[in-house]
Design a protein around this motif. Sequence first.
Motif, PDB file in Angstrom:
ATOM      1  N   TRP A  85       1.850  -8.524  -2.232  1.00  0.00           N
ATOM      2  CA  TRP A  85       2.308  -7.246  -1.715  1.00  0.00           C
ATOM      3  C   TRP A  85       3.759  -7.307  -1.252  1.00  0.00           C
ATOM      4  CZ3 TRP A  85      -0.317  -2.754  -2.000  1.00  0.00           C
ATOM      5  CH2 TRP A  85      -1.653  -2.837  -2.354  1.00  0.00           C
ATOM      6  N   TRP A  86       4.341  -8.487  -1.222  1.00  0.00           N
ATOM      7  CA  TRP A  86       5.716  -8.645  -0.740  1.00  0.00           C
ATOM      8  C   TRP A  86       6.737  -7.879  -1.581  1.00  0.00           C
ATOM      9  CZ3 TRP A  86       6.066 -10.172   4.017  1.00  0.00           C
ATOM     10  CH2 TRP A  86       5.117 -11.046   4.544  1.00  0.00           C
ATOM     11  N   PRO A  87       6.650  -7.880  -2.921  1.00  0.00           N
ATOM     12  CA  PRO A  87       7.640  -7.105  -3.693  1.00  0.00           C
ATOM     13  C   PRO A  87       7.588  -5.605  -3.411  1.00  0.00           C
ATOM     14  CG  PRO A  87       6.508  -8.660  -5.116  1.00  0.00           C
ATOM     15  CD  PRO A  87       5.802  -8.687  -3.803  1.00  0.00           C
ATOM     16  N   LEU A  88       6.400  -5.064  -3.157  1.00  0.00           N
ATOM     17  CA  LEU A  88       6.280  -3.646  -2.826  1.00  0.00           C
ATOM     18  C   LEU A  88       7.016  -3.333  -1.525  1.00  0.00           C
ATOM     19  CD1 LEU A  88       5.026  -0.900  -3.549  1.00  0.00           C
ATOM     20  CD2 LEU A  88       3.070  -1.573  -2.153  1.00  0.00           C
ATOM     21  N   GLY A  89       6.828  -4.185  -0.531  1.00  0.00           N
ATOM     22  CA  GLY A  89       7.533  -3.993   0.741  1.00  0.00           C
ATOM     23  C   GLY A  89       9.031  -4.142   0.591  1.00  0.00           C
ATOM     24  N   LEU A  90       9.458  -5.079  -0.249  1.00  0.00           N
ATOM     25  CA  LEU A  90      10.885  -5.266  -0.471  1.00  0.00           C
ATOM     26  C   LEU A  90      11.489  -4.062  -1.185  1.00  0.00           C
ATOM     27  CD1 LEU A  90      13.154  -7.293  -0.028  1.00  0.00           C
ATOM     28  CD2 LEU A  90      12.620  -8.279  -2.246  1.00  0.00           C
ATOM     29  N   GLY A  91      10.753  -3.486  -2.116  1.00  0.00           N
ATOM     30  CA  GLY A  91      11.229  -2.272  -2.776  1.00  0.00           C
ATOM     31  C   GLY A  91      11.329  -1.109  -1.808  1.00  0.00           C
ATOM     32  N   ALA A  92      10.350  -0.979  -0.921  1.00  0.00           N
ATOM     33  CA  ALA A  92      10.399   0.089   0.090  1.00  0.00           C
ATOM     34  C   ALA A  92      11.573  -0.125   1.042  1.00  0.00           C
ATOM     35  CB  ALA A  92       9.085   0.136   0.868  1.00  0.00           C
ATOM     36  N   ALA A  93      11.833  -1.374   1.404  1.00  0.00           N
ATOM     37  CA  ALA A  93      12.977  -1.671   2.275  1.00  0.00           C
ATOM     38  C   ALA A  93      14.291  -1.332   1.573  1.00  0.00           C
ATOM     39  CB  ALA A  93      12.951  -3.144   2.690  1.00  0.00           C
TER      40      ALA A  93
END
Length: 133
Positions: A85-93
């Motif tokens: 799930w880390w890439p999704l959070g990085l994209g949102a950031a």
Amino acid sequence: MKANIKIFAIIGVFFIIIATIYGFWVRWTEWAGIPAIYALGGMALMISFYLWLTDRKFGVGPADDEDGEIEQYSGTYGNFAPWSWWPLGLGAAAAIVVLGLAIDWWIFFMGAGLGVYFLVGWVYEYSRGQHAH
């Protein structure tokens, strides 16, 4: 891969030369296009450098073999984190950072902080938890 290295190197050098010519043409007064064209050249050279490092590490690949077959491309292409799930959070950031550039600096800094958090989480994902090794 050697052809790709040459193509990206030529593109990178081309854009750097064009950015310099464009800079002299506009007397270095236009500060949107000049850095953008230099960035294009730099990114093309970065891709060329990455492909060169990969070529040194793995040697001749199927794309470099004149008599190569499509089936030679089969196999493992990398190690990817399952259910991450880390890439999704990085994209949102990243979206929050861009939103902060448009609205206000406090949103930008909030997005940058979240980006650092998610980037560190993604980098160290294999250091702890279910997928640690």
